[in-house]
Design an enzyme around this catalytic site. Sequence first.
Site, PDB file in Angstrom:
ATOM      1  N   GLU A 191      57.254  63.547  71.159  1.00 12.51           N
ATOM      2  CA  GLU A 191      58.535  64.197  71.466  1.00 12.51           C
ATOM      3  C   GLU A 191      58.213  65.597  71.941  1.00 12.51           C
ATOM      4  O   GLU A 191      57.610  66.373  71.211  1.00 12.51           O
ATOM      5  CB  GLU A 191      59.441  64.254  70.228  1.00 12.51           C
ATOM      6  N   CYS A 206      64.376  72.127  71.312  1.00 12.72           N
ATOM      7  CA  CYS A 206      63.937  71.267  72.422  1.00 12.72           C
ATOM      8  C   CYS A 206      65.132  70.787  73.221  1.00 12.72           C
ATOM      9  O   CYS A 206      65.020  70.504  74.407  1.00 12.72           O
ATOM     10  CB  CYS A 206      63.152  70.080  71.887  1.00 12.72           C
ATOM     11  N   GLU A 211      60.492  75.152  80.983  1.00 14.59           N
ATOM     12  CA  GLU A 211      61.066  75.392  79.662  1.00 14.59           C
ATOM     13  C   GLU A 211      60.762  76.833  79.245  1.00 14.59           C
ATOM     14  O   GLU A 211      59.596  77.236  79.202  1.00 14.59           O
ATOM     15  CB  GLU A 211      60.460  74.420  78.642  1.00 14.59           C
ATOM     16  N   LYS A 246      50.225  67.936  59.526  1.00 14.71           N
ATOM     17  CA  LYS A 246      49.882  69.315  59.871  1.00 14.71           C
ATOM     18  C   LYS A 246      51.116  70.040  60.411  1.00 14.71           C
ATOM     19  O   LYS A 246      51.630  69.687  61.470  1.00 14.71           O
ATOM     20  CB  LYS A 246      48.805  69.345  60.974  1.00 14.71           C
TER      21      LYS A 246
END
Length: 482
Positions: A250, A284, A384, A175
Amino acid sequence: MADEYANYIDGEWVESETGETFENRNPANSDDLIGYFQQSNSEDAARAAAAASAAETEWAETPGPERGSILSETARNLDDRKDELTETLVREEGKARGEAAGEVQRAIDIFSYYAEKTRDIGGVNKQSSSRHTNLQTVTEPVGVAGLITPWNYPIAIPAWKIAPALAAGNTAVFKPASMAPNVSRKLVECLDEAGLPAGVLNYVTGPGSEVGSTFATHEAVDAVSFTGSTQVGNHVYDMAAEDQKRVQLEMGGKNPVVVSKSADLDDAVEIAANGAFGVTGQACTATSRAIVHEELYDEFVDRLVERAAEIEIGPGLDGFDMGPQVTESELESTMEYIELGRDEGATLETGGGQPEGDRFDDGFFVEPTVFSDVDPDMQIAQEEIFGPVLAVIPASDFDDALEIANGVQYGLSASIVTNDLTESNRFVSEIEAGVVKINEKTTGLELHVPFGGMKASSSETFREQGDAGLDFFTISKTVYTN
Ligand code: NAD
């Protein structure tokens, strides 16, 4: 009229049972409609899982080199369509053209790399302490892999999950993120055209809460590999662990560059700017904190501001250095963090707004932004942001810098700019990060070495890429034969 694109289940391009689609638009120009994708539901996802399950035995029994030749052919197909894929990627995700070309090349290289690896998969012989025993480890595929990916590397991340999963003999359900599903659909076309048997890979678009959560929980799925935010990753882990599935996560980062007293300042500014503003800060591994020795602090900030001013913002398709954020809501989130930084008392040195001019009117552009006087406890230094925003934090010495660098929940990538060998050695052993860079930016990875983070950035149990990337998709048995 834009095209409507289908799911790929059991070797066929098929529409969702829902009869609904969602649209995807160019983030640099929201008038540019890319196409309509299937708004699939749990039943579509379950059909894909059943197809992967039905194809499992035949694919697992296919000799490794035969699987490898399909992966090699896929790499060739991708290579033949390199320019088209680059353009597709820029149009749906917004990267600069050079960055997108590099990402497409990475996907090609990943398929070539794991194609070669199919010759080595299988296990090893070991000496037994008994002269009558033949001692071996043999490896087998895990079964059906559920692959859930984010939008920010929409072809490289699917490639670094799909290629090792299939190389090791697993079948898969995949997906992509709804913000960038088109370039990975073309990757699936390249696999299909390479002769991949029906059911071995299935591609289903739609909401994470329907398609993703079905892949994380379906009884046919044995292993779930997820890349995305820490919040969703933890939820996926809880769902999959309930069923004792193997899980690889991750997730997010708050990656620091430490600038030591011994650093070359030109290098430090270049490393920080490239890590923070490359791919619009939407990596990331993006640098979001610069932790700078107090003696260099003021000059570092001044030079960084000058460097940020050199970055040309605009649509990637027109050759600019820095593209837009991927969606309006990502842009709004970055703007909220910039507002928060001001409220928290940090000094806005440059950027902080949306650029003005005709070419920015219909896109989600934001200026490269630098905050100074940042306290390590401020939210802009802890959370973040996922946009081109760098928090510059002063440090009194190396120990102070290390404590600040480690003082966040994340531990993905970390860099130090230094000319002091003792510092760089201590940094390698004491920094809490899965990727450690010395005199290099926090972003940028090589495909043949392991990748993954620590703490809230990763599940830590399994790494991606290189040989380690195959471990997640294989089970080993130890065989004693007398
Ligand atoms: P996200 O977590 O919002 O989505 C990731 C994927 O999960 C998408 O395909 C999404 O549809 C799916 N999803 C959403 N809800 C789900 C649910 N309930 N069940 C199952 N699946 C669900 O992340 P994003 O916004 O696409 O990507 C940005 C994030 O990804 C950032 O936090 C970034 O740091 C992280 N990221 C990490 C790495 C890494 O390797 N560590 C690499 C790239 C991006």
